[in-house]
Design a protein around this motif. Structure first.
Motif, PDB file in Angstrom:
ATOM      1  N   MET A 146       0.857  -1.308   0.071  1.00 31.99           N
ATOM      2  CA  MET A 146       0.013  -0.061   0.080  1.00 31.99           C
ATOM      3  C   MET A 146       1.016   1.176   0.115  1.00 31.99           C
ATOM      4  SD  MET A 146      -3.120   0.922   0.013  1.00 31.99           S
ATOM      5  CE  MET A 146      -3.765   2.423  -0.005  1.00 31.99           C
ATOM      6  N   GLN A 147       1.733   1.159   0.799  1.00 31.98           N
ATOM      7  CA  GLN A 147       2.964   2.414   0.870  1.00 31.98           C
ATOM      8  C   GLN A 147       4.038   2.432  -0.116  1.00 31.98           C
ATOM      9  OE1 GLN A 147       3.825   2.269   4.973  1.00 31.98           O
ATOM     10  NE2 GLN A 147       1.615   2.654   5.718  1.00 31.98           N
ATOM     11  N   GLY A 148       4.312   1.305  -0.846  1.00 30.97           N
ATOM     12  CA  GLY A 148       5.412   1.198  -1.851  1.00 30.97           C
ATOM     13  C   GLY A 148       6.635   1.323  -0.985  1.00 30.97           C
TER      14      GLY A 148
ATOM     15  N   TRP B 274      -6.491  -0.494  11.621  1.00 33.23           N
ATOM     16  CA  TRP B 274      -5.631   0.524  10.964  1.00 33.23           C
ATOM     17  C   TRP B 274      -6.307   0.731   9.506  1.00 33.23           C
ATOM     18  CZ3 TRP B 274      -3.487   0.651   5.808  1.00 33.23           C
ATOM     19  CH2 TRP B 274      -2.208   1.607   5.739  1.00 33.23           C
ATOM     20  N   LEU B 275      -7.295   0.116   8.708  1.00 29.32           N
ATOM     21  CA  LEU B 275      -7.905   0.349   7.768  1.00 29.32           C
ATOM     22  C   LEU B 275      -8.815   1.514   8.173  1.00 29.32           C
ATOM     23  CD1 LEU B 275      -8.121  -2.890   5.543  1.00 29.32           C
ATOM     24  CD2 LEU B 275      -6.610  -1.028   5.043  1.00 29.32           C
ATOM     25  N   ASP B 276      -9.744   1.042   9.071  1.00 27.15           N
ATOM     26  CA  ASP B 276     -10.703   1.926   9.573  1.00 27.15           C
ATOM     27  C   ASP B 276     -10.301   3.424  10.014  1.00 27.15           C
ATOM     28  OD1 ASP B 276     -12.576   0.146   8.968  1.00 27.15           O
ATOM     29  OD2 ASP B 276     -12.713  -0.833  10.746  1.00 27.15           O
ATOM     30  N   LYS B 277      -9.163   3.452  10.926  1.00 27.92           N
ATOM     31  CA  LYS B 277      -8.541   4.519  11.369  1.00 27.92           C
ATOM     32  C   LYS B 277      -8.139   5.511  10.254  1.00 27.92           C
ATOM     33  CE  LYS B 277      -5.369   6.243  14.672  1.00 27.92           C
ATOM     34  NZ  LYS B 277      -4.309   5.996  15.721  1.00 27.92           N
ATOM     35  N   ALA B 278      -7.617   4.939   9.386  1.00 28.74           N
ATOM     36  CA  ALA B 278      -6.766   5.443   7.987  1.00 28.74           C
ATOM     37  C   ALA B 278      -8.128   6.029   7.240  1.00 28.74           C
ATOM     38  CB  ALA B 278      -6.084   4.959   7.591  1.00 28.74           C
TER      39      ALA B 278
ATOM     40  N   ASP C 245      -8.050   9.557   4.572  1.00 25.32           N
ATOM     41  CA  ASP C 245      -7.218   9.008   3.670  1.00 25.32           C
ATOM     42  C   ASP C 245      -7.924   8.436   2.497  1.00 25.32           C
ATOM     43  OD1 ASP C 245      -5.250   7.530   2.185  1.00 25.32           O
ATOM     44  OD2 ASP C 245      -3.992   7.051   3.836  1.00 25.32           O
ATOM     45  N   VAL C 246      -7.881   9.242   1.375  1.00 27.47           N
ATOM     46  CA  VAL C 246      -8.811   8.634   0.390  1.00 27.47           C
ATOM     47  C   VAL C 246      -8.111   7.508  -0.370  1.00 27.47           C
ATOM     48  CG1 VAL C 246      -9.340  11.213  -0.217  1.00 27.47           C
ATOM     49  CG2 VAL C 246      -7.424  10.165  -1.143  1.00 27.47           C
TER      50      VAL C 246
ATOM     51  N   GLU D  19     -16.054  12.043  -3.414  1.00 24.96           N
ATOM     52  CA  GLU D  19     -16.370  13.551  -3.118  1.00 24.96           C
ATOM     53  C   GLU D  19     -15.263  14.297  -2.516  1.00 24.96           C
ATOM     54  OE1 GLU D  19     -19.489  12.382  -0.254  1.00 24.96           O
ATOM     55  OE2 GLU D  19     -20.964  12.356  -1.673  1.00 24.96           O
ATOM     56  N   ARG D  20     -14.224  13.546  -1.976  1.00 26.46           N
ATOM     57  CA  ARG D  20     -13.018  14.248  -1.779  1.00 26.46           C
ATOM     58  C   ARG D  20     -12.045  14.584  -2.865  1.00 26.46           C
ATOM     59  NH1 ARG D  20     -12.251  14.631   3.747  1.00 26.46           N
ATOM     60  NH2 ARG D  20      -9.712  14.829   3.340  1.00 26.46           N
ATOM     61  N   GLY D  21     -12.643  14.139  -4.119  1.00 25.05           N
ATOM     62  CA  GLY D  21     -11.909  14.481  -5.448  1.00 25.05           C
ATOM     63  C   GLY D  21     -10.932  13.421  -5.833  1.00 25.05           C
TER      64      GLY D  21
END
Length: 862
Positions: free
Chosen positions: A262-264, A292-296, A301-302, A334-336
């Protein structure tokens, strides 16, 4: 037993262990083999904890034992002093190793281990082969240990591998292996981290410690080690884990893999792989992964919101909930976030997780497309295509030759553009011979800085003779420089032939593409030369698909005649050494299957792929090409703006490389150790809060490893500058440590400062001596304009020279003693890059380039 992990090429090949032959009478001519083999094993068994000097004595004892035999014995042992010339790479490495250089000791160990110590070596089951291998492995272990005991991590790892593979006799070989892997791993050696991790994972010679193994694999993966990823994959899939541990460690490792992808970190970012491993972790009940996913995601975090949408779509076994997927896609959209806008358009368009709504689908595709998202643009166009039902395949058997010719040529040109998007066709090139290795070479590998040296009178085999023939014809063609040089090798002068890249060769290398790899010389451009034959062909891709009548078409591509060849490539001798030129002159076969789509012929494979999955984006689709052109037309307000000229590009490049500017780039300077230099120092000094013009401290009573850069690189360079009178040195006590490792300690130091004469000559802000105003000499500039309104691209190769240096730099004695100064003034810098050109602003954009010294400077000497 747990499954053993897959190993890759980092591990040394496992040698076959030899035992002394049974005690029975031997023919006299084999007696020396028994002596050598027994001696090698005894040496390998005894006294490995002795000093470096003892290790060297053991090596010399073995050499004396072997070389005292008959000529047949020398050949069988692989010594072959009669056949090997003086100062071969082996001899040079041996001399440096005996002098205590840990890098040379490690390389010498590799030569012995791999049977490449010079001269003919008996192979397979030849007489004496087993004994020679045993003796070579014994000596490899000695040299690896000599370097390992100096703290050289690659040697520690290699020594560990020899213990692990049983190449060294020891009561506890696996424990010894783990100990040496641990020493190297503590220094950050990625291969050792993997090797130690595998031993801890599988409990080989050490207690099983899966958490530590996973941590080691994670760190190695972050260093870019693909094999560490393989080990993490295996643990995440439950391989080699005790049944009682499997659930937790599978889930924990899957979570780690999800984060890496995910973060490369250490690998290419891959959201699809991240989805796979997060889904697996969650499925195994790993609550931290879900948290971790829910918090991000809740934190906005789009990219994670988009990932959760993918998981809820059921990707890679995730919990399928299309309504939740749509909800997360909508949050990110919606956040682009353009990828989420595209997916939300697809959800609306297919009625997934919400009512089907073509208007909403179009609206979200348009939002993604407005940000330049090609998937969104393609979604819009696919809506039109589906409405027009233009993707159905039909029989192509009634096509005329003219239509077939046109279709085949279009497909060939499209594929060439895919290979080189900024050029109309793919270039044809011949590469420098890569083997065998030269006798000596520069440390630098960049164009205009490297050179290859071949000693006169060296033993030649066919591979070496062929490489020299190829280098000679390239030199005759003007692509390489060839000169005779005298090299100082271990105090003796040796004659050699040196090959280096010429400016013409640099201009003709790389095909106009920005690349600093070994040159590949362009000799022509492949062209479509015409249809040669075609015939009907029936294809059934699946059992439920009706048979299709397609056309199998063949065409000739390559060079039409020698007139298409670069002049230098028309030489018969050069063509004889590089037969690919002749093959392209004769023409290569290009084959394709054609089908009908609507009223046109298209490549069947691509058309079928798109018919089955309309969401697939073909980056070379004419539809997308027109979309790009429309976007550029809008950007340029519809103006028919001209592409750049070569002179316009040259003016831009001169300005960007500092010509006529008070602050040029690259900064025309020779840096002193410390600061922005690649030569480290122990401490840079300050005085009363103000930085001195130049002052650095080298700690005299600091313990250093044998491969310490300050000791090996910086101190000799500082001493050279002191001998030339540029720096002055004095002793000083009570200097506090300059970095974290030395924190809290006080040292005696040698202080190197600028001599008074040079204080006013240094740059006011950088620790370097200015070389004077730069001038630019162009080697190659190419412009690639597609003829539409898209931004043209250009590539360049140029030299930045310093022809008017300060007067003090013209001193012959100074230049003769300071090779960096002479190299900078004689050769300057080589620069190359690739950029795009903004037609409207008339300036470069979106690209990059770099510069390096065009000689083998200390910056390359690592």
């Amino acid at each position: 037993m747990p499954a053993k992990p897959r190993h890759d090429s980092r591990a040394a090949p496992t040698p076959r262990r030899s035992r002394p032959p049974p005690p029975k009478p031997l023919p006299r001519r084999f007696l020396w083999l028994w002596i050598m083999m027994t001696g090698g094993i005894l040496l390998a068994w005894a006294g490995y904890e002795r000093s470096e000097e003892a290790a060297r004595r053991r090596v010399e004892d073995i050499e004396r034992t072997v070389t005292s035999g008959s000529p047949e014995a020398s050949r069988a042992a692989g010594i072959a002093h009669a056949a090997r010339k003086e100062n071969s790479p082996f001899d040079e490495t041996l001399a440096a190793a005996k002098g205590g250089d840990p890098v040379a000791q490690f390389k010498l160990g590799e030569m012995y281990r791999d049977g490449k110590r010079g001269g003919p070596q008996p192979q397979g089951n030849e007489p004496g082969a087993a004994a020679v291998r045993s003796a070579n492995h014994a000596q490899a272990a000695i040299w690896f240990r000599a370097a390992a005991e100096q703290g050289y991590a690659p040697a520690q790892n290699a020594l560990g591998l020899m213990y692990k593979n049983g190449s060294i006799a020891s009561p506890e070989p696996l424990a010894q292996a783990a100990a040496w892997f641990g020493k190297a791993a503590e220094q950050g050696d990625a291969a050792a981290r993997i090797n130690l991790g595998e031993m801890l994972w599988l409990g080989m010679g050490v207690a099983t410690d899966t958490p530590k193994a996973v941590e080691l694999f994670r760190k190695a993966a972050e260093q870019g080690q693909r094999s560490a990823l393989s080990d993490l994959h295996a643990i995440a899939n439950g391989n080699g884990i005790h049944a009682g541990q499997a659930g937790f460690y599978q889930a924990e490792t899957a979570f780690i893999l999800g984060q890496l992808y995910m973060q490369g970190r250490g690998i290419d970012k891959d959201e699809r792989e991240a989805v796979k491993w997060f889904a697996k972790a969650i499925k195994l009940g790993h609550e931290p992964a879900r948290q971790w996913l829910d918090k991000a995601a809740e934190g906005g975090d789009v990219s994670v919101q988009y990932l959760l949408g993918q998981l809820y779509l059921g990707r890679e076994g995730g919990e399928k909930d299309e309504a939740q997927a749509a909800a997360w896609f909508k949050k990110a959209a919606e956040r682009g976030y353009a990828p989420a806008q595209n997916m939300l358009g697809a959800m609306y368009g297919n009625g997934l997780g919400m009512a089907k709504d073509e208007a909403q689908a179009r609206a979200w595709f348009e939002k993604a497309a407005a940000q330049g998202n090609l998937d969104g643009k393609y979604g819009l166009r696919q809506m039109e295509l589906r409405a027009q039902n233009m993707v159905a395949l039909a029989s192509a058997s009634d096509a005329q030759p003219e239509a077939i010719e046109k279709a085949v040529q279009a497909i060939w040109e499209q594929r060439n553009q895919a290979a080189a998007p900024d050029a109309p066709t793919s270039p044809l090139c011949i590469a420098m011979p890569s083997s065998p290795e030269p006798d000596a070479r520069s440390k630098a590998r960049q164009p205009m800085a490297w050179h290859l040296d071949f000693f006169a009178g060296s033993v030649a085999d066919e591979r070496r003779a062929k490489a020299l023939r190829q280098l000679n014809v390239l030199a005759a063609a003007g692509l390489l420089n060839k000169q005779d040089v005298m090299l100082n090798v271990n105090g003796a002068m040796k004659q050699a032939t040196r090959y280096s890249l010429s400016e013409d060769g640099w201009a003709l290398s790389g095909g106009g593409a920005y690349s600093r790899s070994m040159p590949c010389f362009i000799y022509g451009t492949a062209r479509y030369l015409g249809l040669t034959r075609f015939a009907p062909r029936t294809v059934r891709m699946t059992m439920d698909q009706a048979a299709l009548q397609l056309i199998e078409a063949h065409a000739r591509v390559g060079l039409a005649s020698e007139a298409d060849l670069a002049p230098w490539a028309r030489d018969p001798e050069l063509q004889a050494e590089f037969p690919d030129i002749g093959k392209n002159l004769a023409g290569q076969d290009f084959a394709v299957l054609l089908a009908r789509r609507g009223n046109e012929l298209v490549g069947y494979t691509e058309a079928e792929k798109r018919r089955r999955n309309p969401e697939i984006v073909n980056r070379n689709d004419p539809v997308l090409a027109s979309l790009r052109a429309e976007a550029q037309r809008a950007k340029d307000d519809g103006g028919d703006l001209p592409p750049p000229t070569v002179d316009e590009i040259k003016r831009l490049l001169e300005a960007s490389h500092g010509v006529g500017k008070s602050e040029p780039w690259p900064i025309p300077c020779i840096y002193l150790p410390g600061g922005s230099s690649k030569l480290p120092v122990d401490k840079e000094l300050n005085q009363s809060g103000q930085r001195r013009p130049y002052a650095v401290a080298i700690f005299r009573n600091k313990e250093r490893t044998a491969y310490d850069r300050v000791a090996n690189k910086t101190i000799p360079y500082l001493n050279t500058l002191e001998r030339l009178g540029i720096l002055q040195k004095r002793a000083e006590s009570g200097i506090p440590g300059g970095n974290k490792a030395d924190s809290g300690r006080v040292f005696d130091a040698d202080i190197y400062e600028l001599a008074p004469t040079y204080v006013t000559l240094i740059h006011p802000r950088y620790t370097c001596f200015p070389l004077g105003p730069p001038t630019v000499e162009f080697v190659d500039v190419q412009i690639f304009d597609k003829g539409d309104l898209s931004d043209p691209a250009f590539t360049y190769k140029l030299k930045v020279l310093y022809k008017n240096p300060p007067t003090w730099m013209n001193s012959p004695s100074l230049q003769n003693g300071w090779r960096e100064l002479k190299g900078a003034l004689d050769n300057g810098m080589a620069c190359e890059g690739k950029m795009h050109f903004d037609r409207k602003k008339r300036q470069s954009q979106n690209g990059g380039g770099s510069c390096w010294w065009a000689f083998d400077s200390y910056e390359n000497d690592y």
